[in-house]
Design an enzyme around this catalytic site. Structure first.
Site, PDB file in Angstrom:
ATOM      1  N   ASP A 108     -10.054 -18.026  19.137  1.00 46.41           N
ATOM      2  CA  ASP A 108     -10.869 -19.191  18.810  1.00 46.41           C
ATOM      3  C   ASP A 108      -9.952 -20.400  18.796  1.00 46.41           C
ATOM      4  OD1 ASP A 108     -12.471 -21.153  17.827  1.00 46.41           O
ATOM      5  OD2 ASP A 108     -12.795 -20.231  15.882  1.00 46.41           O
ATOM      6  N   ASP A 116      -3.049 -22.714  29.698  1.00 51.41           N
ATOM      7  CA  ASP A 116      -3.899 -23.607  28.914  1.00 51.41           C
ATOM      8  C   ASP A 116      -3.126 -24.869  28.571  1.00 51.41           C
ATOM      9  OD1 ASP A 116      -5.539 -24.874  27.094  1.00 51.41           O
ATOM     10  OD2 ASP A 116      -5.749 -23.152  25.764  1.00 51.41           O
ATOM     11  N   GLU A 153      -3.946 -27.094  21.846  1.00 49.61           N
ATOM     12  CA  GLU A 153      -3.946 -25.792  21.183  1.00 49.61           C
ATOM     13  C   GLU A 153      -3.160 -24.762  21.980  1.00 49.61           C
ATOM     14  OE1 GLU A 153      -7.591 -28.036  19.984  1.00 49.61           O
ATOM     15  OE2 GLU A 153      -6.686 -27.583  21.899  1.00 49.61           O
TER      16      GLU A 153
END
Length: 67
Positions: A7, A44, A48
């Site tokens: 998440d 990514d 984050e």
């Protein structure tokens, strides 16, 4: 491991969007979790994702796993 749920909506980050802890579930080796988290975050380019890479690569908790 059958399922990995990540998440990245803010649950694992501070307001500055930096990972500060990685917690393995029961029976999951921390080294395996770190490897999977690195693989999942490698491509990514969000704050984050980058913070997970930085956290694992610089945390003393993980340094001993890779040296």
């Amino acid at each position: 491991m059958d399922v990995l749920l990540i998440d990245k909506t803010g649950t694992i980050t501070y307001g500055n969007r930096m990972a500060n802890e990685i917690i393995a579930a029961d029976r999951i080796a921390m080294k395996h979790l770190a490897e999977v988290a690195l693989a999942a975050s490698y491509g990514d380019d969000t704050p984050e994702g980058r913070s997970i890479l930085q956290f694992i690569n610089t945390s003393t908790a993980f340094t001993c796993l890779y040296r």
